[in-house]
Design an enzyme around this catalytic site. Sequence first.
Site, mmCIF file in Angstrom:
data_model
loop_
_atom_site.group_PDB
_atom_site.id
_atom_site.type_symbol
_atom_site.label_atom_id
_atom_site.label_comp_id
_atom_site.label_asym_id
_atom_site.label_seq_id
_atom_site.Cartn_x
_atom_site.Cartn_y
_atom_site.Cartn_z
ATOM 1 N N ASP A 192 0.866 -1.182 0.000
ATOM 2 C CA ASP A 192 0.000 0.000 0.000
ATOM 3 C C ASP A 192 0.896 1.224 0.000
ATOM 4 O O ASP A 192 1.755 1.375 0.864
ATOM 5 C CB ASP A 192 -0.891 -0.007 1.251
ATOM 6 C CG ASP A 192 -1.793 1.214 1.295
ATOM 7 O OD1 ASP A 192 -2.675 1.321 0.427
ATOM 8 O OD2 ASP A 192 -1.605 2.058 2.196
ATOM 9 N N GLU A 276 -0.745 -1.205 -5.756
ATOM 10 C CA GLU A 276 -1.946 -0.572 -6.283
ATOM 11 C C GLU A 276 -1.545 0.316 -7.456
ATOM 12 O O GLU A 276 -0.417 0.786 -7.546
ATOM 13 C CB GLU A 276 -2.610 0.269 -5.193
ATOM 14 C CG GLU A 276 -1.705 1.367 -4.673
ATOM 15 C CD GLU A 276 -2.308 2.108 -3.502
ATOM 16 O OE1 GLU A 276 -3.508 2.409 -3.579
ATOM 17 O OE2 GLU A 276 -1.588 2.378 -2.545
ATOM 18 N N CYS A 328 -12.721 -5.193 4.378
ATOM 19 C CA CYS A 328 -12.161 -5.822 5.572
ATOM 20 C C CYS A 328 -11.429 -7.085 5.144
ATOM 21 O O CYS A 328 -12.021 -7.970 4.521
ATOM 22 C CB CYS A 328 -13.282 -6.168 6.552
ATOM 23 S SG CYS A 328 -12.711 -7.250 7.893
ATOM 24 N N CYS A 352 -17.317 -7.345 11.944
ATOM 25 C CA CYS A 352 -16.963 -8.713 12.346
ATOM 26 C C CYS A 352 -16.074 -8.720 13.589
ATOM 27 O O CYS A 352 -15.751 -9.775 14.122
ATOM 28 C CB CYS A 352 -16.265 -9.448 11.202
ATOM 29 S SG CYS A 352 -14.568 -8.870 10.916
ATOM 30 N N ASP A 359 -3.710 1.156 6.585
ATOM 31 C CA ASP A 359 -2.781 0.870 5.493
ATOM 32 C C ASP A 359 -2.381 -0.602 5.435
ATOM 33 O O ASP A 359 -2.249 -1.171 4.360
ATOM 34 C CB ASP A 359 -1.529 1.740 5.639
ATOM 35 C CG ASP A 359 -1.872 3.221 5.545
ATOM 36 O OD1 ASP A 359 -2.940 3.546 4.980
ATOM 37 O OD2 ASP A 359 -1.081 4.047 6.038
HETATM 38 ZN ZN LIG Z 1 -14.736 -7.670 8.845
#
Ligand SMILES: [Zn+2]
Length: 417
Positions: A192, A276, A328, A352, A359
């Site tokens: 990242d 990326e 996530c 969750c 990052d």
């Molecule tokens: Zn999650």
Amino acid sequence: MLLRYRFRLYPTGPQRAALARSFGCARVVYNDAVAARKRAHADGKPYPTTAALSKALITEAKRTPERAWLAEVSAVVLQQALADADRAWQNFFDSLSGQRAGPRMSPPRFKRRSNTQSIRFTRNARFRVLGSGKLRVPKIGDVKVAWSRELPSEPTSVTVVKTATGKYYASFVVALDGEATLPPVEDETGIDLGLKDFAVLSGGKVIENPRFFRRLERKLTKAQRVLSRKQRGSANREKARARVARVHEQIRHRRDDWINQQVATIVAENQGIYVEDLSVRGLARGRGAKSIHDAALGMFTDRLASKAARAGRTFAKVDRYFPSTQLCAACGVLAGPKGREGLRVREWVCRCGAVHDRDLNAAVNILEEGRRMVAAGQAETVNASGGQVRPGTPGIARNTRPAGRNEEPTRTLTTVS
Ligand SMILES: [Zn+2]
């Protein structure tokens, strides 16, 4: 694959004088060739061939009193100057006819003494690296070289460069076969690219922004401000201009060294490298002058791509619309920080229950997405010559690599320093 290796040269006084003569002769032949073709064009005549120019501007010119001094330098240098002029015209025509990508180019311009100067020796000029470590340059002498690394094989050519700041370099071109040069390893990494930190790796490693970026940027701004206040044509302006050039050079060296170090470590430690796409970053930052940091990000990914290719590693860029920050990594739900405000969020908690460093979570997502894309054949992976390959059309080289510092663009070169 062709690689370029650059080393600092330390010519003696007499060698510097001999080099100045060679630079001058090469420049004159280049400029004469540009002028001859401009003239032919203005007269509505066909373009003179390289053979015709070689005869008129080198062989016959040497017999005239105005150009007799051309005989004092290596003939190869003069032939290469003609070849450069040829290529400059060819690039111009290709850009006119649309065969060359990028913006329209202007026709070749005359070279000036004050810019970077260079002369090129091919193998038939019989340049040689001596056992003593010195470089034997035809008609110049045995020049001291600061070797920072070994050449992997016999170079096919060497370009001797004098920069605008008065430093000398030898730039060797070495041909290599595209085999893997590093032993395979197990790890893979997603990267990242950051604003606060330079980069965060999915394994948890953080590459901080080096302090010298900001420091040298301030130094450059100051030098440029001083230059803008000096009167045109004054001696002080010349001094201020030289100072700006020196700061630019300093930035280039420090930044290149630093990037090369980071890239070498990442490529050595990882078999697969996923980053990326940077075009998104540009949008996030808005308009404005490119900072050293921004420029370094692009350079970093370019060099990662070419070094990974040379080492036989997998390299891919993750699609620019992939929501690496918002996903996530634990449950795969889009629950993370969004938009501009999201840039300020350092840490977030998913529904969750997973707690994420923004990052690091993004880096893990980039790793997973990169693997998925490569497995599905959707990734823009890089081939052995460092050129990009379009998804779905393996084997077709597209982009070409930029050439090294102080070099005119050459299609297949990758810089190693
Ligand atoms: Zn999650």
